[in-house]
Design a protein around this motif. Structure first.
Motif, mmCIF file in Angstrom:
data_model
loop_
_atom_site.group_PDB
_atom_site.id
_atom_site.type_symbol
_atom_site.label_atom_id
_atom_site.label_comp_id
_atom_site.label_asym_id
_atom_site.label_seq_id
_atom_site.Cartn_x
_atom_site.Cartn_y
_atom_site.Cartn_z
ATOM 1 N N GLY A 68 -1.866 1.717 5.155
ATOM 2 C CA GLY A 68 -0.727 2.448 4.630
ATOM 3 C C GLY A 68 -0.057 3.255 5.730
ATOM 4 O O GLY A 68 -0.486 3.236 6.890
ATOM 5 N N GLN A 69 0.977 3.990 5.349
ATOM 6 C CA GLN A 69 1.770 4.738 6.324
ATOM 7 C C GLN A 69 1.195 6.100 6.649
ATOM 8 O O GLN A 69 1.674 6.775 7.554
ATOM 9 N N GLY A 70 0.184 6.508 5.930
ATOM 10 C CA GLY A 70 -0.499 7.747 6.286
ATOM 11 C C GLY A 70 -0.045 8.958 5.499
ATOM 12 O O GLY A 70 1.080 9.014 4.989
ATOM 13 N N THR A 71 -0.946 9.932 5.422
ATOM 14 C CA THR A 71 -0.662 11.246 4.853
ATOM 15 C C THR A 71 -0.996 12.282 5.910
ATOM 16 O O THR A 71 -2.116 12.314 6.414
ATOM 17 N N ARG A 72 0.005 13.079 6.228
ATOM 18 C CA ARG A 72 -0.205 14.129 7.236
ATOM 19 C C ARG A 72 -0.584 15.403 6.497
ATOM 20 O O ARG A 72 0.231 15.966 5.775
ATOM 21 N N THR A 78 -6.241 16.334 -3.305
ATOM 22 C CA THR A 78 -6.485 14.921 -3.595
ATOM 23 C C THR A 78 -5.361 14.070 -3.012
ATOM 24 O O THR A 78 -4.189 14.351 -3.248
ATOM 25 N N LEU A 79 -5.757 13.067 -2.254
ATOM 26 C CA LEU A 79 -4.823 12.099 -1.703
ATOM 27 C C LEU A 79 -5.007 10.784 -2.450
ATOM 28 O O LEU A 79 -6.121 10.385 -2.785
ATOM 29 N N ARG A 80 -3.891 10.102 -2.668
ATOM 30 C CA ARG A 80 -3.939 8.875 -3.454
ATOM 31 C C ARG A 80 -3.517 7.673 -2.627
ATOM 32 O O ARG A 80 -2.578 7.749 -1.828
ATOM 33 N N CYS A 81 -4.226 6.579 -2.843
ATOM 34 C CA CYS A 81 -3.860 5.298 -2.250
ATOM 35 C C CYS A 81 -3.713 4.294 -3.376
ATOM 36 O O CYS A 81 -4.637 4.120 -4.181
ATOM 37 N N HIS A 82 -2.578 3.632 -3.422
ATOM 38 C CA HIS A 82 -2.297 2.649 -4.465
ATOM 39 C C HIS A 82 -1.943 1.322 -3.807
ATOM 40 O O HIS A 82 -1.104 1.261 -2.909
ATOM 41 N N GLN A 83 -2.588 0.227 -4.259
ATOM 42 C CA GLN A 83 -2.299 -1.092 -3.690
ATOM 43 C C GLN A 83 -1.837 -2.050 -4.790
ATOM 44 O O GLN A 83 -2.236 -1.925 -5.950
ATOM 45 N N THR A 84 -0.998 -2.975 -4.390
ATOM 46 C CA THR A 84 -0.530 -4.005 -5.326
ATOM 47 C C THR A 84 -1.026 -5.390 -4.906
ATOM 48 O O THR A 84 -0.530 -6.397 -5.404
ATOM 49 N N SER A 92 -11.491 4.160 -9.977
ATOM 50 C CA SER A 92 -11.657 3.787 -11.383
ATOM 51 C C SER A 92 -10.886 2.517 -11.723
ATOM 52 O O SER A 92 -11.135 1.898 -12.768
ATOM 53 N N LYS A 93 -9.962 2.128 -10.842
ATOM 54 C CA LYS A 93 -9.200 0.894 -11.027
ATOM 55 C C LYS A 93 -9.110 0.177 -9.685
ATOM 56 O O LYS A 93 -9.164 0.819 -8.633
ATOM 57 N N THR A 94 -8.964 -1.118 -9.719
ATOM 58 C CA THR A 94 -8.871 -1.891 -8.479
ATOM 59 C C THR A 94 -7.776 -1.358 -7.577
ATOM 60 O O THR A 94 -7.935 -1.291 -6.357
ATOM 61 N N GLU A 95 -6.666 -0.941 -8.151
ATOM 62 C CA GLU A 95 -5.496 -0.600 -7.353
ATOM 63 C C GLU A 95 -5.469 0.817 -6.790
ATOM 64 O O GLU A 95 -4.659 1.109 -5.927
ATOM 65 N N ASP A 96 -6.334 1.712 -7.278
ATOM 66 C CA ASP A 96 -6.250 3.109 -6.868
ATOM 67 C C ASP A 96 -7.554 3.591 -6.233
ATOM 68 O O ASP A 96 -8.651 3.370 -6.767
ATOM 69 N N PHE A 97 -7.392 4.304 -5.111
ATOM 70 C CA PHE A 97 -8.543 4.870 -4.411
ATOM 71 C C PHE A 97 -8.159 6.299 -4.037
ATOM 72 O O PHE A 97 -7.186 6.516 -3.316
ATOM 73 N N LEU A 98 -8.884 7.258 -4.597
ATOM 74 C CA LEU A 98 -8.565 8.663 -4.399
ATOM 75 C C LEU A 98 -9.534 9.310 -3.415
ATOM 76 O O LEU A 98 -10.743 9.066 -3.478
ATOM 77 N N LEU A 99 -8.975 10.138 -2.550
ATOM 78 C CA LEU A 99 -9.785 10.912 -1.613
ATOM 79 C C LEU A 99 -9.601 12.387 -1.949
ATOM 80 O O LEU A 99 -8.460 12.868 -1.997
ATOM 81 N N ILE A 148 0.864 -1.181 0.000
ATOM 82 C CA ILE A 148 0.000 0.000 0.000
ATOM 83 C C ILE A 148 0.899 1.229 0.000
ATOM 84 O O ILE A 148 1.780 1.347 0.855
ATOM 85 N N THR A 149 0.663 2.108 -0.925
ATOM 86 C CA THR A 149 1.436 3.343 -1.021
ATOM 87 C C THR A 149 0.486 4.520 -0.980
ATOM 88 O O THR A 149 -0.446 4.587 -1.783
ATOM 89 N N GLN A 150 0.729 5.423 -0.054
ATOM 90 C CA GLN A 150 -0.062 6.647 0.012
ATOM 91 C C GLN A 150 0.793 7.817 -0.466
ATOM 92 O O GLN A 150 1.975 7.904 -0.138
ATOM 93 N N SER A 151 0.160 8.703 -1.219
ATOM 94 C CA SER A 151 0.874 9.895 -1.653
ATOM 95 C C SER A 151 -0.060 11.097 -1.690
ATOM 96 O O SER A 151 -1.256 10.948 -1.973
ATOM 97 N N PRO A 152 0.443 12.295 -1.350
ATOM 98 C CA PRO A 152 1.762 12.517 -0.779
ATOM 99 C C PRO A 152 1.810 12.050 0.671
ATOM 100 O O PRO A 152 0.786 11.685 1.239
ATOM 101 N N ARG A 153 2.970 12.022 1.274
ATOM 102 C CA ARG A 153 3.086 11.651 2.686
ATOM 103 C C ARG A 153 2.837 12.849 3.605
ATOM 104 O O ARG A 153 2.363 12.698 4.725
#
Lengths: 110, 114
Positions: free
Chosen positions: A102-106, A20-26, A69-76, A4-9
Motif C-alpha cells: 500500500g501507499q503507507g500511513t505516516r 488503529t490503522l486499517r488495511c483493505h484489499q480487493t 476478521s475478514k479476508t479483505e481487512d487487516f487492522l493494526l 490495497i487501501t490504507q487508512s488513514p494516510r
C-alpha cells in the motif's frame, strides 16, 4: 496499483492513546502484512496474517496487536502509542512469493 | 550477520549508464527474490520477481539470482532520471504458514544525473 487501501494516510496522535490503522484489499490475497519503515532500519515486519483470524508476530511486534476478521481487512492497533512508534507503516499483501504494498500511513506520536 | 545485506549507497550515475545493484544473503532457504523501487514518500513498487535461480528480463531491467553464491543483482540499462529512487531487495523462503514474509535489504539510493 494493486487493490490495497490504507487508512488513514496521515495521523498525529498523543502519547498513551490507542491508534488503529486499517488495511483493505480487493485482491482476495491470503497473506497480509504490516511493516514499519524507519531511517537506518529499512522495512521491518510487525505482524502478519495467513488467513482469517490467523495471525503471528514479526520482528518488531512489541506494543502492537492485529486482527483479521475478514479476508479483505487487516487492522493494526497501537495499544498505547509511544514516541518510538512514530514511523511510516506499510501494509502488504501476497498469495505466494511476490508481495504488493500500500501507499503507507505516516504516523506521528507527540 | 544480517540475513540480507545491501549497500545503501548513495549511488550517482550519468543518464544512459548501466546500473548494477546487488544484495547478498545468508539464509539458504530463500527461494523467492524480489526487487522493489521506492520513490520518496511512496510505497514500495514491485519491479522484478524471480523464483529460484536464473535471470529474468523486463524491458531495461534484468534480475539475476545465483543461489550457490547467495547473491542477487538488478541491472538497469540506459538509466533515466526517472529511475532515481531507492531500490530494495527482498526475499522469502515460501514454504509453510509464515514463510512468505519478506526479509528486506536496507535499500540503495540511486540518483541518475541528466
Amino acid at each position: 496499483d494493486a487493490g490495497i487501501t490504507q487508512s488513514p494516510r496521515h495521523k498525529v496522535t498523543e502519547t498513551g492513546t490507542p491508534v488503529t490503522l486499517r488495511c483493505h484489499q480487493t485482491e482476495n490475497h491470503r497473506y497480509m502484512y504490516w511493516y514499519r519503515q524507519d531511517p537506518g532500519h529499512g522495512l521491518r515486519l510487525i505482524h502478519y496474517s495467513y488467513g482469517v483470524k490467523d495471525t503471528d508476530k514479526g520482528e518488531v511486534s512489541d506494543g502492537y496487536s492485529v486482527s483479521r476478521s475478514k479476508t479483505e481487512d487487516f487492522l493494526l492497533t497501537l495499544e498505547s502509542a509511544t514516541s518510538s512508534q512514530t514511523s511510516v507503516y506499510f501494509c502488504a499483501i501476497s498469495d505466494m512469493g511476490e508481495a504488493f504494498f500500500g501507499q503507507g500511513t505516516r504516523l506521528t506520536v507527540v | 550477520q544480517k540475513e540480507v545485506e545491501q549497500d545503501p549507497g548513495p549511488l550517482s550515475v550519468p543518464e544512459g549508464a548501466i546500473v548494477s545493484l546487488n544484495c547478498t544473503y545468508s539464509n539458504s532457504a530463500f527461494q523467492y527474490f524480489m526487487w522493489y523501487r521506492q520513490y520518496s514518500r511512496k510505497g514500495p513498487e514491485l519491479l522484478m520477481y524471480t523464483y529460484s535461480s536464473g535471470n529474468k528480463e523486463d524491458g531495461r531491467f534484468t534480475a539475476q539470482v545465483d543461489k550457490s553464491s547467495k547473491y542477487i543483482s538488478l541491472f538497469i540499462r540506459d538509466s533515466q532520471p526517472s529511475d532515481s529512487a531507492t531500490y530494495l531487495c527482498a526475499m522469502s523462503a515460501g514454504s509453510g504458514a509464515g514463510s512468505y514474509q519478506l526479509t528486506f535489504g536496507k535499500g540503495t539510493k540511486l540518483s541518475v544525473i541528466p
